[in-house]
Design a protein around this motif. Sequence first.
Motif, PDB file in Angstrom:
ATOM      1  N   ARG A  13       7.953  46.190  74.797  1.00 35.32           N
ATOM      2  CA  ARG A  13       6.715  45.511  74.415  1.00 35.32           C
ATOM      3  C   ARG A  13       6.529  45.478  72.907  1.00 35.32           C
ATOM      4  O   ARG A  13       6.084  44.467  72.352  1.00 35.32           O
ATOM      5  CB  ARG A  13       5.514  46.148  75.102  1.00 35.32           C
ATOM      6  CG  ARG A  13       5.503  45.824  76.597  1.00 35.32           C
ATOM      7  CD  ARG A  13       4.285  46.335  77.317  1.00 35.32           C
ATOM      8  NE  ARG A  13       4.379  47.788  77.423  1.00 35.32           N
ATOM      9  CZ  ARG A  13       3.407  48.633  77.132  1.00 35.32           C
ATOM     10  NH1 ARG A  13       2.234  48.201  76.734  1.00 35.32           N
ATOM     11  NH2 ARG A  13       3.585  49.922  77.258  1.00 35.32           N
ATOM     12  N   TRP A  17       6.480  42.141  70.637  1.00 35.77           N
ATOM     13  CA  TRP A  17       5.362  41.896  69.725  1.00 35.77           C
ATOM     14  C   TRP A  17       5.876  41.604  68.314  1.00 35.77           C
ATOM     15  O   TRP A  17       5.405  40.675  67.663  1.00 35.77           O
ATOM     16  CB  TRP A  17       4.403  43.094  69.709  1.00 35.77           C
ATOM     17  CG  TRP A  17       3.267  42.865  68.767  1.00 35.77           C
ATOM     18  CD1 TRP A  17       2.119  42.198  69.024  1.00 35.77           C
ATOM     19  CD2 TRP A  17       3.203  43.281  67.400  1.00 35.77           C
ATOM     20  NE1 TRP A  17       1.330  42.180  67.886  1.00 35.77           N
ATOM     21  CE2 TRP A  17       1.973  42.831  66.887  1.00 35.77           C
ATOM     22  CE3 TRP A  17       4.060  43.993  66.568  1.00 35.77           C
ATOM     23  CZ2 TRP A  17       1.584  43.065  65.568  1.00 35.77           C
ATOM     24  CZ3 TRP A  17       3.673  44.230  65.254  1.00 35.77           C
ATOM     25  CH2 TRP A  17       2.451  43.762  64.774  1.00 35.77           C
ATOM     26  N   LEU A  69      -0.508  48.063  65.862  1.00 37.40           N
ATOM     27  CA  LEU A  69       0.026  48.912  66.920  1.00 37.40           C
ATOM     28  C   LEU A  69      -0.841  50.136  67.202  1.00 37.40           C
ATOM     29  O   LEU A  69      -0.891  50.605  68.338  1.00 37.40           O
ATOM     30  CB  LEU A  69       1.466  49.330  66.607  1.00 37.40           C
ATOM     31  CG  LEU A  69       2.493  48.189  66.626  1.00 37.40           C
ATOM     32  CD1 LEU A  69       3.879  48.726  66.324  1.00 37.40           C
ATOM     33  CD2 LEU A  69       2.474  47.431  67.943  1.00 37.40           C
ATOM     34  N   TRP A  72      -3.228  49.836  70.112  1.00 41.02           N
ATOM     35  CA  TRP A  72      -2.759  49.861  71.496  1.00 41.02           C
ATOM     36  C   TRP A  72      -3.140  51.207  72.104  1.00 41.02           C
ATOM     37  O   TRP A  72      -2.922  52.261  71.496  1.00 41.02           O
ATOM     38  CB  TRP A  72      -1.251  49.677  71.549  1.00 41.02           C
ATOM     39  CG  TRP A  72      -0.757  48.320  71.124  1.00 41.02           C
ATOM     40  CD1 TRP A  72      -1.404  47.394  70.359  1.00 41.02           C
ATOM     41  CD2 TRP A  72       0.512  47.758  71.431  1.00 41.02           C
ATOM     42  NE1 TRP A  72      -0.608  46.305  70.169  1.00 41.02           N
ATOM     43  CE2 TRP A  72       0.577  46.494  70.816  1.00 41.02           C
ATOM     44  CE3 TRP A  72       1.609  48.209  72.148  1.00 41.02           C
ATOM     45  CZ2 TRP A  72       1.694  45.670  70.923  1.00 41.02           C
ATOM     46  CZ3 TRP A  72       2.721  47.394  72.247  1.00 41.02           C
ATOM     47  CH2 TRP A  72       2.754  46.130  71.642  1.00 41.02           C
TER      48      TRP A  72
END
Length: 121
Positions: A13, A17, A69, A72
């Motif tokens: 992932r 991204w 990030l 997340w």
Amino acid sequence: MTDSEGEPSLRERVEQWLAREMPIIQMHGGTSAVRAADPETGEVIIELGGGCKGCSVSDVTTGNIEAELITWPEIDEVTVRVPDARDSLGGPDQPESIMGIDRTEGGRGDWGSSNPGKDHL
């Protein structure tokens, strides 16, 4: 490299991204690699290279990656490494003579000076 439920792994992932949201890295001749993405600890380590090495805006790129990030939920720590261009060149502390070759000959290769001096022919 998928989670137990068939979902893409954290590493996949993050890689997806980077490819989707940070195309400027590759557009400028840079590379990116996810060196670690541990869903247990929440740690992600990304290394930028190629054109990113020594780029004057690499700190902006790393800041943008880290800022996104860290939002997340499964990520607690983000480290983005960019090698310093001077590392591969020896840096300013490199001896002036490397294997018998004077870096400053003709005024070339000296860190911070291109003037060969008044005694140069």
